[in-house]
Design a protein around this motif. Structure first.
Motif, short mmCIF file in Angstrom:
data_model
loop_
_atom_site.label_atom_id
_atom_site.label_comp_id
_atom_site.label_asym_id
_atom_site.label_seq_id
_atom_site.Cartn_x
_atom_site.Cartn_y
_atom_site.Cartn_z
N ALA A 40 0.95 -1.26 0.11
CA ALA A 40 -0.06 0.02 0.08
C ALA A 40 0.98 1.27 0.18
N PRO A 41 0.41 2.53 -0.44
CA PRO A 41 1.18 3.65 -0.49
C PRO A 41 1.76 3.99 1.05
N GLY A 42 3.07 4.18 1.08
CA GLY A 42 3.71 4.69 2.23
C GLY A 42 3.66 3.34 3.11
N LYS A 43 3.60 2.19 2.75
CA LYS A 43 3.66 1.11 3.57
C LYS A 43 4.86 0.08 3.10
N GLU A 44 5.29 -0.73 3.84
CA GLU A 44 6.14 -2.11 3.56
C GLU A 44 5.55 -2.92 2.84
N ARG A 45 5.97 -3.67 1.92
CA ARG A 45 5.52 -4.88 1.23
C ARG A 45 4.97 -5.93 2.30
N GLU A 46 3.82 -6.45 2.02
CA GLU A 46 3.40 -7.44 3.34
C GLU A 46 3.01 -8.60 2.48
N PHE A 47 3.11 -9.57 3.11
CA PHE A 47 2.78 -11.08 2.67
C PHE A 47 1.17 -11.34 2.64
N VAL A 48 0.73 -11.66 1.61
CA VAL A 48 -0.54 -12.11 1.64
C VAL A 48 -1.04 -13.62 1.75
N ALA A 49 -0.43 -14.47 0.61
CA ALA A 49 -0.60 -16.03 0.94
C ALA A 49 0.46 -16.50 -0.04
N ALA A 50 0.63 -17.94 0.42
CA ALA A 50 1.44 -18.50 -0.34
C ALA A 50 0.93 -20.18 -0.64
N ILE A 51 1.72 -20.77 -1.70
CA ILE A 51 1.02 -22.06 -1.83
C ILE A 51 2.21 -22.85 -2.38
N THR A 52 2.19 -24.24 -1.95
CA THR A 52 3.37 -25.03 -2.24
C THR A 52 3.04 -25.63 -3.76
N TRP A 53 4.11 -26.47 -4.27
CA TRP A 53 4.32 -26.78 -5.53
C TRP A 53 2.94 -27.42 -6.19
N SER A 54 2.45 -28.42 -5.46
CA SER A 54 1.18 -29.06 -6.07
C SER A 54 -0.08 -28.22 -5.73
N GLY A 55 -0.21 -27.22 -4.85
CA GLY A 55 -1.28 -26.55 -4.24
C GLY A 55 -1.95 -27.23 -2.96
N SER A 56 -1.33 -28.46 -2.68
CA SER A 56 -1.96 -29.06 -1.39
C SER A 56 -1.88 -28.30 -0.22
N SER A 57 -0.93 -27.54 -0.19
CA SER A 57 -0.85 -26.74 1.31
C SER A 57 -0.54 -25.21 0.92
N THR A 58 -1.65 -24.44 1.67
CA THR A 58 -1.69 -23.05 1.53
C THR A 58 -1.61 -22.32 2.93
N TYR A 59 -1.42 -20.99 2.73
CA TYR A 59 -1.01 -20.21 3.97
C TYR A 59 -1.34 -18.81 3.65
N SER A 60 -2.12 -18.30 4.72
CA SER A 60 -2.32 -16.76 4.41
C SER A 60 -2.59 -16.18 5.85
N THR A 61 -2.20 -14.86 5.91
CA THR A 61 -2.25 -14.34 7.25
C THR A 61 -3.67 -14.18 7.99
N ASP A 62 -3.65 -13.96 9.16
CA ASP A 62 -5.03 -14.27 9.83
C ASP A 62 -6.04 -13.29 9.44
N SER A 63 -5.75 -11.79 9.18
CA SER A 63 -6.51 -10.99 8.51
C SER A 63 -7.36 -11.19 7.10
N MET A 64 -6.30 -11.96 6.60
CA MET A 64 -7.16 -12.58 5.16
C MET A 64 -7.49 -13.73 5.19
N LYS A 65 -7.75 -14.61 6.13
CA LYS A 65 -8.09 -16.17 6.02
C LYS A 65 -9.73 -15.83 6.24
N GLY A 66 -10.37 -16.69 5.40
CA GLY A 66 -11.72 -16.56 5.26
C GLY A 66 -12.29 -15.42 4.27
#
Length: 130
Positions: A40-66
């Protein structure tokens, strides 16, 4: 060299949805851990979500889950970020990132830090109006 191209950004009202796509120009896409970040403007880069090779595992921050869902289609060399219930604070440039398998062979691991990734797209703007 891997090229990543994001698309799907735009202007949406609060509570709305967008689906971002990240197309990768690499034949071995299924061997790349992928991630979404935002800045976002004036802010540092922030992680949102990640996914493994096959897509079998994913992860996102609490504020974005759901609200945000990351997925990938290895047959199409494409990763997605489905964003629902968008809020004005979600306004940012969204970047996709790829981690090369040449670093290590870890198909079941995802990463949340920017330096863990090797390739980045040019970003797509998401603006959420209140």
């Amino acid at each position: 060299q891997v090229q990543l191209v994001e698309s799907g950004g735009g202007l949406v009202q609060a509570g709305g949805s967008l689906r971002l796509s990240c197309a990768a120009s690499v034949r071995t896409f299924s061997s790349y851990t992928m991630g979404w970040f935002r800045q976002a403007p004036g802010k540092e880069r922030e992680f949102v979500a990640a996914i493994t090779w096959s897509g079998s595992s994913t992860y996102s921050t609490d504020s974005m889950k759901g609200r945000f869902t990351i997925s990938r289609d290895n047959a199409k060399n494409t990763m997605y970020l489905q964003m629902n219930s968008l809020k004005p604070e979600d306004t940012a440039v969204y970047y996709c990132a790829a981690r090369s398998p040449s670093r290590d062979y870890k198909p079941y691991v995802y990463y949340t830090e920017g330096p863990e990734y090797d390739y980045w797209g040019q970003g797509t703007q998401v603006t959420v109006s209140s």
